[in-house]
Every structure is written in structure tokens, then in C-alpha cells.
Design a protein around this motif. Structure first.
Motif, mmCIF file in Angstrom:
data_model
loop_
_atom_site.group_PDB
_atom_site.id
_atom_site.type_symbol
_atom_site.label_atom_id
_atom_site.label_comp_id
_atom_site.label_asym_id
_atom_site.label_seq_id
_atom_site.Cartn_x
_atom_site.Cartn_y
_atom_site.Cartn_z
ATOM 1 N N LYS A 305 0.824 -1.212 0.000
ATOM 2 C CA LYS A 305 0.000 0.000 0.000
ATOM 3 C C LYS A 305 0.857 1.261 0.000
ATOM 4 O O LYS A 305 0.456 2.300 -0.509
ATOM 5 C CB LYS A 305 -0.989 -0.011 1.166
ATOM 6 N N ILE A 306 2.072 1.180 0.578
ATOM 7 C CA ILE A 306 2.946 2.348 0.581
ATOM 8 C C ILE A 306 3.302 2.747 -0.848
ATOM 9 O O ILE A 306 3.351 3.932 -1.185
ATOM 10 C CB ILE A 306 4.216 2.081 1.411
ATOM 11 N N LEU A 307 3.528 1.771 -1.703
ATOM 12 C CA LEU A 307 3.837 2.082 -3.095
ATOM 13 C C LEU A 307 2.645 2.733 -3.788
ATOM 14 O O LEU A 307 2.807 3.630 -4.628
ATOM 15 C CB LEU A 307 4.249 0.818 -3.836
ATOM 16 N N GLN A 308 1.439 2.276 -3.441
ATOM 17 C CA GLN A 308 0.234 2.910 -3.995
ATOM 18 C C GLN A 308 0.141 4.366 -3.532
ATOM 19 O O GLN A 308 -0.204 5.261 -4.319
ATOM 20 C CB GLN A 308 -1.015 2.138 -3.556
ATOM 21 N N TYR A 309 0.455 4.598 -2.262
ATOM 22 C CA TYR A 309 0.445 5.972 -1.743
ATOM 23 C C TYR A 309 1.471 6.836 -2.487
ATOM 24 O O TYR A 309 1.198 7.989 -2.847
ATOM 25 C CB TYR A 309 0.804 5.978 -0.254
ATOM 26 N N MET A 310 2.662 6.279 -2.688
ATOM 27 C CA MET A 310 3.719 7.040 -3.365
ATOM 28 C C MET A 310 3.319 7.383 -4.796
ATOM 29 O O MET A 310 3.587 8.487 -5.274
ATOM 30 C CB MET A 310 5.023 6.239 -3.339
ATOM 31 N N ALA A 311 2.677 6.427 -5.484
ATOM 32 C CA ALA A 311 2.231 6.690 -6.850
ATOM 33 C C ALA A 311 1.200 7.810 -6.886
ATOM 34 O O ALA A 311 1.074 8.532 -7.884
ATOM 35 C CB ALA A 311 1.662 5.419 -7.470
ATOM 36 N N ALA A 312 0.445 7.969 -5.790
ATOM 37 C CA ALA A 312 -0.529 9.060 -5.683
ATOM 38 C C ALA A 312 0.133 10.364 -5.252
ATOM 39 O O ALA A 312 -0.538 11.394 -5.131
ATOM 40 C CB ALA A 312 -1.625 8.684 -4.686
ATOM 41 N N GLY A 313 1.445 10.328 -5.008
ATOM 42 C CA GLY A 313 2.174 11.534 -4.620
ATOM 43 C C GLY A 313 1.945 11.945 -3.187
ATOM 44 O O GLY A 313 1.860 13.145 -2.888
ATOM 45 N N LEU A 314 1.862 10.966 -2.273
ATOM 46 C CA LEU A 314 1.568 11.271 -0.879
ATOM 47 C C LEU A 314 2.762 11.007 0.030
ATOM 48 O O LEU A 314 3.436 9.982 -0.118
ATOM 49 C CB LEU A 314 0.392 10.417 -0.384
ATOM 50 N N PRO A 315 3.024 11.909 0.984
ATOM 51 C CA PRO A 315 3.925 11.563 2.079
ATOM 52 C C PRO A 315 3.233 10.517 2.958
ATOM 53 O O PRO A 315 1.995 10.442 2.989
ATOM 54 C CB PRO A 315 4.092 12.875 2.851
ATOM 55 N N VAL A 316 4.004 9.711 3.671
ATOM 56 C CA VAL A 316 3.422 8.601 4.426
ATOM 57 C C VAL A 316 3.918 8.602 5.877
ATOM 58 O O VAL A 316 5.120 8.676 6.121
ATOM 59 C CB VAL A 316 3.777 7.245 3.778
ATOM 60 N N VAL A 317 2.967 8.519 6.795
ATOM 61 C CA VAL A 317 3.281 8.265 8.205
ATOM 62 C C VAL A 317 3.301 6.758 8.400
ATOM 63 O O VAL A 317 2.320 6.069 8.078
ATOM 64 C CB VAL A 317 2.227 8.899 9.145
ATOM 65 N N CYS A 318 4.397 6.222 8.906
ATOM 66 C CA CYS A 318 4.512 4.773 9.072
ATOM 67 C C CYS A 318 5.498 4.460 10.185
ATOM 68 O O CYS A 318 6.217 5.346 10.673
ATOM 69 C CB CYS A 318 4.957 4.109 7.773
ATOM 70 N N PHE A 319 5.553 3.211 10.574
ATOM 71 C CA PHE A 319 6.497 2.788 11.591
ATOM 72 C C PHE A 319 7.892 2.643 10.981
ATOM 73 O O PHE A 319 8.046 2.430 9.770
ATOM 74 C CB PHE A 319 6.038 1.478 12.234
ATOM 75 N N ASP A 320 8.883 2.761 11.834
ATOM 76 C CA ASP A 320 10.273 2.774 11.379
ATOM 77 C C ASP A 320 10.746 1.350 11.101
ATOM 78 O O ASP A 320 11.368 0.699 11.937
ATOM 79 C CB ASP A 320 11.167 3.444 12.434
ATOM 80 N N ARG A 321 10.426 0.864 9.910
ATOM 81 C CA ARG A 321 10.812 -0.467 9.459
ATOM 82 C C ARG A 321 11.781 -0.344 8.295
ATOM 83 O O ARG A 321 11.710 0.596 7.500
ATOM 84 C CB ARG A 321 9.582 -1.252 8.990
ATOM 85 N N GLU A 322 12.680 -1.312 8.199
ATOM 86 C CA GLU A 322 13.685 -1.299 7.134
ATOM 87 C C GLU A 322 13.041 -1.204 5.759
ATOM 88 O O GLU A 322 13.477 -0.429 4.897
ATOM 89 C CB GLU A 322 14.542 -2.566 7.233
ATOM 90 N N ASN A 323 11.991 -1.996 5.537
ATOM 91 C CA ASN A 323 11.366 -2.011 4.229
ATOM 92 C C ASN A 323 10.684 -0.683 3.916
ATOM 93 O O ASN A 323 10.706 -0.212 2.773
ATOM 94 C CB ASN A 323 10.351 -3.153 4.143
ATOM 95 N N ASN A 324 10.072 -0.060 4.928
ATOM 96 C CA ASN A 324 9.436 1.241 4.715
ATOM 97 C C ASN A 324 10.458 2.295 4.296
ATOM 98 O O ASN A 324 10.211 3.104 3.396
ATOM 99 C CB ASN A 324 8.717 1.690 5.987
#
Length: 390
Positions: A305-324
Motif C-alpha cells: 500500500k505504501i507504493l500505492q500511496y507514493m504513486a498518488a504523490g503522498l507523504p506517508v506516516v509509518c512505523f520505522d521499518r527497514e522495508n518502509n
């Protein structure tokens, strides 16, 4: 090259695991791979979604005609479905003579391994594609709360991780777990991708309001995706009476969160979109100013879903994970503590620093160009070629 995919899920339905399977298959087809998918009796066929695709979907017999569970989670009836899937996969492998069995999830890998050895003289190679951890996933759905049964499943998971001729992990965290459980030859990470063209073609324009912050979450309303943590964060923010912060929750099942929203009088701050069609994601995600992903690392899943958010041009609040961090870079606000207070902190940061949204949005749009399904398909084809002639 001929590939038979084993998909022990309802397919296609509008949620994460089927989305990865679908997009992998479509991207591989574009690269010239002949793909056939063997799956449960539930869901839509690929040509209903993409009329240009020649991918065939083969389904188990509808013996469990009453079974209609489309959301994620364990169910004892899946044992019967998986037995039927062994038979169906064997039939398709016999007829189609694939070079590769590409099996998704732990059940699919076990099924693929059985079928591979039923046709041992064909020397078919098995690619094991893991989207997350088995034991942690089951625990997150309320199963295996300790004891002897958990030990059995831990051992089973350890064995299944070693069955493939090549092992694909969907995240670096999952690959680390696989390696910790024991030596696994030929293991690598293939990250999720996104179809950027769908976002470029979608011309949805949201209303600009400098005094308001709209926070989007699009995904499953289940606890192992962090929905319980997000709901707690929304409740905390609503009690602050700040005004100007609203939430769009898009996904399902709706009944998992509807009572919480009504009980806590959150109807004025939460817009609920459910069910959510996968192909409406571009329009829905573009409704937000920022996005949020409350998924923790406990099940080792990547976050498509983070990639979907990025494609929409959105900054993302998320937990500090390596993959994120690997996805988002400087387009993410990373929360150290995996709890609701951390999410509140991230949301308030953007509420108080709206000028940073546009800057981080541009970073998102630039970074997403690296994460396409075409790139993922190239990596998978390289894997196929690596093991095919061994």
C-alpha cells in the motif's frame, strides 16, 4: 517459458496477497512468459480485469460451495480446499508441462513441492514466493496462542522455507527471518511494485483546503494490518478537538470497524469507503493529503500500500521499518514506537507543517519510478533462468 502459479487464496479479490499475485502474473506475461494460475473457486478471472491478458485461471471444484470467505485469515475448511488444489495443480501441470511451478504462500509452496515430486521425471523447478510469516500471521489472526500446536507450526514453517529451488521473500525483514531459521539456498527479495500508469491516467483532483488535513488509509480492516492501532490514534486525535483533521478509511470488511466508529461518535471525522475495488485505488488515494500505514513488522510482510500511496504523490506516516525506509526514503515520517501515540505524533507533524507536504509529495513521485512491476518481473525471470537448467 511456461509457468504454473499456485495461489491458495480467493483470486482475484480486492486485497493485498491476490494483488501481488495478479500484478506479478501480468508483468511476467508482458515479458513473454506463459502463465497459468491454479486457485480456489472464489474470485474473478484475469480476463475480467484485463481483457488483453491471455492468462488462464483454473479453479478447484466447488465442493465447498458454501465457503465464501474472501478476507485474509485461517479457516479449517482451507485444508479441504488445499487438498483439492493439490489435485487441480497436478492436473494442470500434467496438461501444460510447465518449466516452473511458482507457488505463493506457505500452503502454495507445500502444494507445489508435492506436485513437483509427483512429476519428478519432468525436473520442474519450484519457486517459493513468501509474502509473510506463517506462525506470526496466524497469531495475528488470533490462532496459535502458545503451546504444543505452535511448536508444530514453527517446525512446519522452518521446513517449508527450505522447499523451493529458489526462495523469494517480499521484504528484507522476511528474508532475515528465513535465514535465521536455518540455511536456505538461493534466497532473495523481490519487492512489491505498482502500476504507475494507472495513477498517471487518473485525473482526479481533490479540493484544496489549506486549513484541512485529510489522512488516507486504504487497505484491509484487520488487526495484523494495524487497523486497531490506527483506530486508537484517530480516537486520540478526535479528543484533542483540533478541528481540520479528517480521515478516509477505504477497504474492508466494513463490519470490523463500523461499530467502533459509531460507538465513539467518529462519523464527523471519518469517511468510510467500503468495499474498495482495487482499480479505484488511484482515485481514492488521491483524495488524501497524506497517507498512513500502521502495519508493524510482526508478520514480516512488505507493505504494497505504501507504493500505492507514493504513486498518488503522498507523504506517508509509518512505523520505522527497514522495508518502509527502502521504499520511502525522505518521503516518510517514521515513528519509532509501534503504537497509537506514535501515529498521532506523525499526523500532528503534518498538521502543523503543511508546507512540507508538497516537498515530500514530489519526493514520493520521483522515488516510485524505481518500484514498478516490470522491474519485479525482470528479477523473477532472472530467477527462473538461474534455476531452470540446473
Amino acid at each position: 517459458m511456461k509457468v504454473t502459479m499456485v495461489a491458495p487464496v480467493p483470486f482475484f479479490v480486492d486485497r493485498g496477497t491476490p494483488m501481488r499475485i495478479l500484478e506479478e502474473a501480468l508483468a511476467l506475461e508482458k515479458k513473454g512468459v506463459e502463465v497459468n494460475i491454479v486457485t480456489y473457486h472464489l474470485g474473478r478471472n484475469v480476463n475480467e480485469i484485463n481483457e488483453d491478458s491471455k492468462i488462464k485461471v483454473y479453479r478447484v471444484a466447488r465442493l465447498l460451495f458454501w465457503y465464501n470467505k474472501r478476507e485474509a485469515g485461517a479457516d479449517w475448511q482451507k485444508v479441504v480446499l488445499d487438498i483439492l488444489l493439490i489435485w487441480k495443480t497436478s492436473k494442470i501441470v500434467f496438461l501444460k508441462k510447465p518449466d516452473i511451478i511458482h507457488a505463493h504462500l506457505h500452503e502454495g509452496v507445500l502444494i507445489g513441492w508435492i506436485v513437483k515430486y509427483l512429476f519428478f521425471w519432468r525436473k520442474i523447478k519450484l519457486v517459493a514466493d513468501f509474502h509473510g510469516e506463517l506462525v506470526s500471521e496466524m497469531e495475528s489472526h488470533g490462532y496459535l496462542n502458545g503451546g504444543f500446536v505452535r511448536k508444530i507450526f514453527n517446525l512446519l514453517e522452518k521446513i517449508i522455507f527450505k522447499l523451493g529451488d529458489f526462495t523469494i521473500a517480499s521484504s528484507n525483514e522476511l528474508m532475515g527471518k528465513i535465514n535465521r531459521l536455518g540455511k536456505v539456498n538461493n534466497v532473495g527479495v523481490v519487492l512489491d511494485g505498482v502500476n504507475i500508469d494507472k495513477y498517471k491516467k487518473n485525473d482526479f483532483k481533490k479540493e484544496e483546503n489549506v486549513d484541512e488535513l485529510k489522512v488516507i488509509y486504504s487497505g484491509a480492516f484487520v488487526n495484523n494490518k494495524g487497523i486497531n492501532i490506527l483506530l486508537e490514534a484517530i480516537l486520540k486525535i478526535s479528543k484533542m478537538n483540533l478541528g481540520g483533521i479528517s480521515f478516509i478509511l477505504a477497504g474492508g470488511p466494513r463490519e470490523n470497524i463500523e461499530n467502533f466508529i459509531k460507538k465513539n461518535n467518529l462519523e464527523n471525522v471519518v469517511k468510510l469507503i467500503s468495499p474498495l475495488n482495487y482499480f479505484d485505488l488511484p482515485r481514492v488515494n488521491k483524495m488524501g493529503d497524506i497517507a498512513i500505514d500502521p502495519k508493524t513488522s510482526q508478520v514480516g510482510q512488505a507493505s504494497g500500500k505504501i507504493l500505492q500511496y507514493m504513486a498518488a504523490g503522498l507523504p506517508v506516516v509509518c512505523f520505522d521499518r527497514e522495508n518502509n525506509r527502502r521504499y520511502l526514503g525522505e518521503a516518510g515520517y517514521y515513528v519509532k514506537e509501534f503504537d497509537a501515540d506514535g501515529l498521532v505524533e506523525g499526523i500532528l507533524y503534518f498538521f502543523r507543517n503543511k508546507g512540507n507536504i508538497k516537498l515530500m509529495s514530489e519526493i514520493s513521485k520521483k522515488l516510485i519510478e524505481k518500484f514498478t512491476w516490470e522491474s519485479s518481473a525482470e528479477e523473477i525471470i532472472n530467477i527462473y533462468n538461474k534455476i531452470k537448467n540446473k
